[in-house]
Design a protein around this motif. Structure first.
Motif, PDB file in Angstrom:
ATOM      1  N   PHE A   8       0.797  -1.232   0.000  1.00 19.43           N
ATOM      2  CA  PHE A   8       0.000   0.000   0.000  1.00 19.43           C
ATOM      3  C   PHE A   8       0.828   1.280   0.000  1.00 19.43           C
ATOM      4  N   ARG A   9       2.155   1.145  -0.192  1.00 16.85           N
ATOM      5  CA  ARG A   9       2.996   2.342  -0.189  1.00 16.85           C
ATOM      6  C   ARG A   9       3.030   2.930  -1.589  1.00 16.85           C
ATOM      7  N   SER A  10       2.692   4.196  -1.676  1.00 17.49           N
ATOM      8  CA  SER A  10       2.738   4.809  -3.000  1.00 17.49           C
ATOM      9  C   SER A  10       4.168   5.189  -3.366  1.00 17.49           C
ATOM     10  N   SER A  11       5.022   5.343  -2.375  1.00 15.42           N
ATOM     11  CA  SER A  11       6.430   5.584  -2.686  1.00 15.42           C
ATOM     12  C   SER A  11       7.289   4.921  -1.622  1.00 15.42           C
ATOM     13  N   ARG A  12       8.532   4.711  -1.943  1.00 13.94           N
ATOM     14  CA  ARG A  12       9.474   4.041  -1.044  1.00 13.94           C
ATOM     15  C   ARG A  12       9.750   4.864   0.209  1.00 13.94           C
ATOM     16  N   THR A  13       9.383   6.145   0.170  1.00 13.28           N
ATOM     17  CA  THR A  13       9.733   6.998   1.303  1.00 13.28           C
ATOM     18  C   THR A  13       8.566   7.224   2.268  1.00 13.28           C
ATOM     19  N   ILE A  14       7.517   6.443   2.086  1.00 11.81           N
ATOM     20  CA  ILE A  14       6.407   6.514   3.042  1.00 11.81           C
ATOM     21  C   ILE A  14       6.606   5.440   4.104  1.00 11.81           C
ATOM     22  N   TYR A  15       6.596   5.864   5.354  1.00  5.61           N
ATOM     23  CA  TYR A  15       6.726   4.882   6.436  1.00  5.61           C
ATOM     24  C   TYR A  15       5.543   5.012   7.368  1.00  5.61           C
ATOM     25  N   PHE A  16       5.276   3.918   8.088  1.00  8.31           N
ATOM     26  CA  PHE A  16       4.115   3.900   8.970  1.00  8.31           C
ATOM     27  C   PHE A  16       4.506   3.736  10.430  1.00  8.31           C
ATOM     28  N   ASN A  17       3.705   4.332  11.253  1.00  6.61           N
ATOM     29  CA  ASN A  17       3.786   4.114  12.683  1.00  6.61           C
ATOM     30  C   ASN A  17       2.515   3.345  13.042  1.00  6.61           C
ATOM     31  N   ILE A  18       2.691   2.139  13.544  1.00  7.82           N
ATOM     32  CA  ILE A  18       1.529   1.266  13.791  1.00  7.82           C
ATOM     33  C   ILE A  18       1.501   0.886  15.260  1.00  7.82           C
ATOM     34  N   VAL A  19       0.432   1.266  15.909  1.00  5.21           N
ATOM     35  CA  VAL A  19       0.304   0.933  17.332  1.00  5.21           C
ATOM     36  C   VAL A  19      -0.937   0.054  17.484  1.00  5.21           C
ATOM     37  N   ILE A  20      -0.709  -1.205  17.866  1.00  2.00           N
ATOM     38  CA  ILE A  20      -1.819  -2.160  17.957  1.00  2.00           C
ATOM     39  C   ILE A  20      -2.062  -2.544  19.422  1.00  2.00           C
ATOM     40  N   GLN A  21      -3.307  -2.456  19.826  1.00  2.00           N
ATOM     41  CA  GLN A  21      -3.692  -2.913  21.168  1.00  2.00           C
ATOM     42  C   GLN A  21      -4.584  -4.126  20.994  1.00  2.00           C
ATOM     43  N   VAL A  22      -4.153  -5.259  21.510  1.00  2.00           N
ATOM     44  CA  VAL A  22      -4.948  -6.482  21.379  1.00  2.00           C
ATOM     45  C   VAL A  22      -5.406  -6.914  22.767  1.00  2.00           C
ATOM     46  N   ASN A  23      -6.703  -7.181  22.934  1.00  2.00           N
ATOM     47  CA  ASN A  23      -7.164  -7.584  24.261  1.00  2.00           C
ATOM     48  C   ASN A  23      -7.521  -9.070  24.351  1.00  2.00           C
ATOM     49  N   ILE A  24      -6.832  -9.875  23.547  1.00  2.00           N
ATOM     50  CA  ILE A  24      -6.944 -11.336  23.634  1.00  2.00           C
ATOM     51  C   ILE A  24      -5.530 -11.899  23.601  1.00  2.00           C
ATOM     52  N   PRO A  25      -5.291 -13.120  24.127  1.00  2.00           N
ATOM     53  CA  PRO A  25      -3.932 -13.672  24.102  1.00  2.00           C
ATOM     54  C   PRO A  25      -3.402 -13.790  22.669  1.00  2.00           C
ATOM     55  N   ILE A  26      -2.213 -13.262  22.439  1.00  2.00           N
ATOM     56  CA  ILE A  26      -1.631 -13.233  21.097  1.00  2.00           C
ATOM     57  C   ILE A  26      -1.026 -14.600  20.742  1.00  2.00           C
ATOM     58  N   ALA A  27      -1.158 -14.980  19.495  1.00  2.00           N
ATOM     59  CA  ALA A  27      -0.554 -16.218  18.967  1.00  2.00           C
ATOM     60  C   ALA A  27      -0.876 -17.432  19.812  1.00  2.00           C
ATOM     61  N   ALA A  28      -2.087 -17.508  20.287  1.00  2.00           N
ATOM     62  CA  ALA A  28      -2.488 -18.674  21.081  1.00  2.00           C
ATOM     63  C   ALA A  28      -3.658 -19.352  20.400  1.00  2.00           C
ATOM     64  N   GLY A  29      -3.716 -19.240  19.096  1.00  2.00           N
ATOM     65  CA  GLY A  29      -4.835 -19.843  18.376  1.00  2.00           C
ATOM     66  C   GLY A  29      -6.120 -19.089  18.648  1.00  2.00           C
ATOM     67  N   LEU A  30      -6.001 -17.835  19.042  1.00  2.00           N
ATOM     68  CA  LEU A  30      -7.204 -17.035  19.284  1.00  2.00           C
ATOM     69  C   LEU A  30      -7.365 -15.964  18.217  1.00  2.00           C
ATOM     70  N   ALA A  31      -6.864 -16.275  17.047  1.00  2.00           N
ATOM     71  CA  ALA A  31      -7.119 -15.445  15.875  1.00  2.00           C
ATOM     72  C   ALA A  31      -6.741 -13.983  16.055  1.00  2.00           C
ATOM     73  N   SER A  32      -5.605 -13.727  16.713  1.00  2.00           N
ATOM     74  CA  SER A  32      -5.196 -12.332  16.850  1.00  2.00           C
ATOM     75  C   SER A  32      -4.667 -11.776  15.531  1.00  2.00           C
ATOM     76  N   SER A  33      -4.138 -12.654  14.661  1.00  2.00           N
ATOM     77  CA  SER A  33      -3.698 -12.125  13.363  1.00  2.00           C
ATOM     78  C   SER A  33      -4.922 -11.711  12.543  1.00  2.00           C
ATOM     79  N   ALA A  34      -6.019 -12.416  12.726  1.00  2.00           N
ATOM     80  CA  ALA A  34      -7.236 -12.066  11.989  1.00  2.00           C
ATOM     81  C   ALA A  34      -7.689 -10.646  12.327  1.00  2.00           C
ATOM     82  N   CYS A  35      -7.830 -10.333  13.629  1.00  2.00           N
ATOM     83  CA  CYS A  35      -8.307  -8.990  13.972  1.00  2.00           C
ATOM     84  C   CYS A  35      -7.217  -7.946  13.732  1.00  2.00           C
ATOM     85  N   GLY A  36      -5.954  -8.364  13.826  1.00  2.00           N
ATOM     86  CA  GLY A  36      -4.847  -7.442  13.553  1.00  2.00           C
ATOM     87  C   GLY A  36      -4.879  -6.950  12.109  1.00  2.00           C
ATOM     88  N   PHE A  37      -4.926  -7.868  11.164  1.00  2.00           N
ATOM     89  CA  PHE A  37      -4.937  -7.470   9.747  1.00  2.00           C
ATOM     90  C   PHE A  37      -6.232  -6.740   9.383  1.00  2.00           C
TER      91      PHE A  37
END
Ligand code: DP6
Length: 330
Positions: free
Chosen positions: A99-128
């Protein structure tokens, strides 16, 4: 076809829209499949072999705050900066590169997840899913739910279902570009339905669902039978939801999950997400049903169980599983 082809097709000119100067935030609930997605017909585009059906878990999920950064990408999850050599960081950055329109665009991404991460609780699903919703806001794309779902699928298959709340069906589609493979909400609501999270000791996943499903498709002799069952289960599940038939819903969900795990046991090398605690809890659930308590479970790519129960039986179930955490779905 590559992911970038699909992104160009969906966004076109919009890929060059300027980003908003202030940060944006978006929430997506995690989802639990009642009829599972297990196997791909295209692993680049995350196109599934079968359709699947899930419920989104109310306020359990991820909030993503996104803004433009001037020097480099920065990813913070639950207050901790993610190391640049981790798999998660690389997967997320590879996704953002689309989704970068140019090589010089960078993102700051702050994710708050309120379920156990990587425990088969689909945190990648809600993350993406929350990331796609945030990108849509940041660049003012104003995409349809269908297009948002397709973009989320490019990050993780099950993420396409986290774009909506309630019961959600992911139509597998048949096109090679996947433009007909997206999730849509079912109209039914079922306020009495609850999901109980039964989390056993947290351990790192032994194998990712991505790798596990691929191995299953490649090596399990039972896979053709799964394709047939998945199809029948989905039809029966939609009927159970329409009729608010809890016993049917529970039975189909539990049988569907157990069949998925049976496929994994039949793969080579074999895959098992069971812990001793998982099996003990299953036996207990079967025992409770014999005693007339309507409670069922489903299990994903981790040892934990998700209980399915009606509101009126929650207290009774809780007395047998004191650690269960109930999630209100509707
Ligand atoms: C067991 O969506 O995590 O939770 O598409 O490779 O990212 P990728 O896989 P992922 O798999 C989810 C598997 C599951 C079943 C389901 O959610 O339907």
């Amino acid at each position: 076809l590559k992911k970038s082809d699909v992104v160009h097709f969906i966004l076109g000119e919009r890929l060059h829209y300027p980003a908003s100067s202030s940060p944006v935030r978006a929430f997506a609930a995690t989802n639990i499949a009642l009829c599972k997605y297990w196997g791909k017909r295209d692993s680049e585009l995350n196109l599934p072999m079968t359709s699947s059906l899930s419920i989104s878990l109310g306020d359990k999920g991820a909030i993503t705050e996104l803004s433009i950064h001037n020097k480099e990408d920065k990813v913070i999850v639950n207050g901790k900066e993610i190391p640049h050599d981790s798999t998660f960081y690389k997967r997320l950055i590879a996704f953002l590169d689309l989704f970068r329109s140019s090589r010089t665009i960078y993102f700051n991404i702050v994710i708050q997840v309120n379920i156990p991460i990587a425990a088969g609780l689909a945190s990648s699903a809600c993350g993406f899913a929350s990331l796609v919703l945030a990108l849509n806001q940041l660049f003012h794309w104003e995409l349809s739910t269908k297009d948002l779902s397709i973009l989320a699928r490019l990050g993780s298959g099950s993420a396409c279902r986290s774009i909506k709340s309630g019961f959600v069906e992911w139509h597998k589609g048949i096109e090679t570009d996947g433009m007909d493979s997206y999730a849509a909400a079912l109209p039914e609501i079922w306020p009495e339905l609850y999901v109980g999270l039964l989390i056993f000791n947290k351990q790192e996943k032994n194998i990712s669902s991505r790798e596990a499903m691929q191995r299953t498709v490649n090596t399990s002799a039972l896979y053709p039978a799964w394709l047939e069952k998945a199809n029948q289960d989905l039809i029966a599940m939609k009927k159970a939801i329409q009729e608010k038939d809890f016993l049917q819903l529970g039975q189909i969900a539990e049988s569907n999950a157990l069949t998925m795990h049976a496929l994994m046991l039949s793969a080579w090398p074999p895959i098992s997400y069971f812990l001793p605690e998982t099996l003990i809890a299953m036996q207990k659930i079967w025992e409770l049903r014999k005693q007339g308590i309507p409670v069922y479970f489903t299990q994903d790519a981790g040892p934990h169980l998700k209980l399915l129960a009606l509101q009126k039986n929650k207290t009774e179930v809780q007395s047998h599983f004191p650690s269960v955490e109930w999630v209100r779905v509707f």
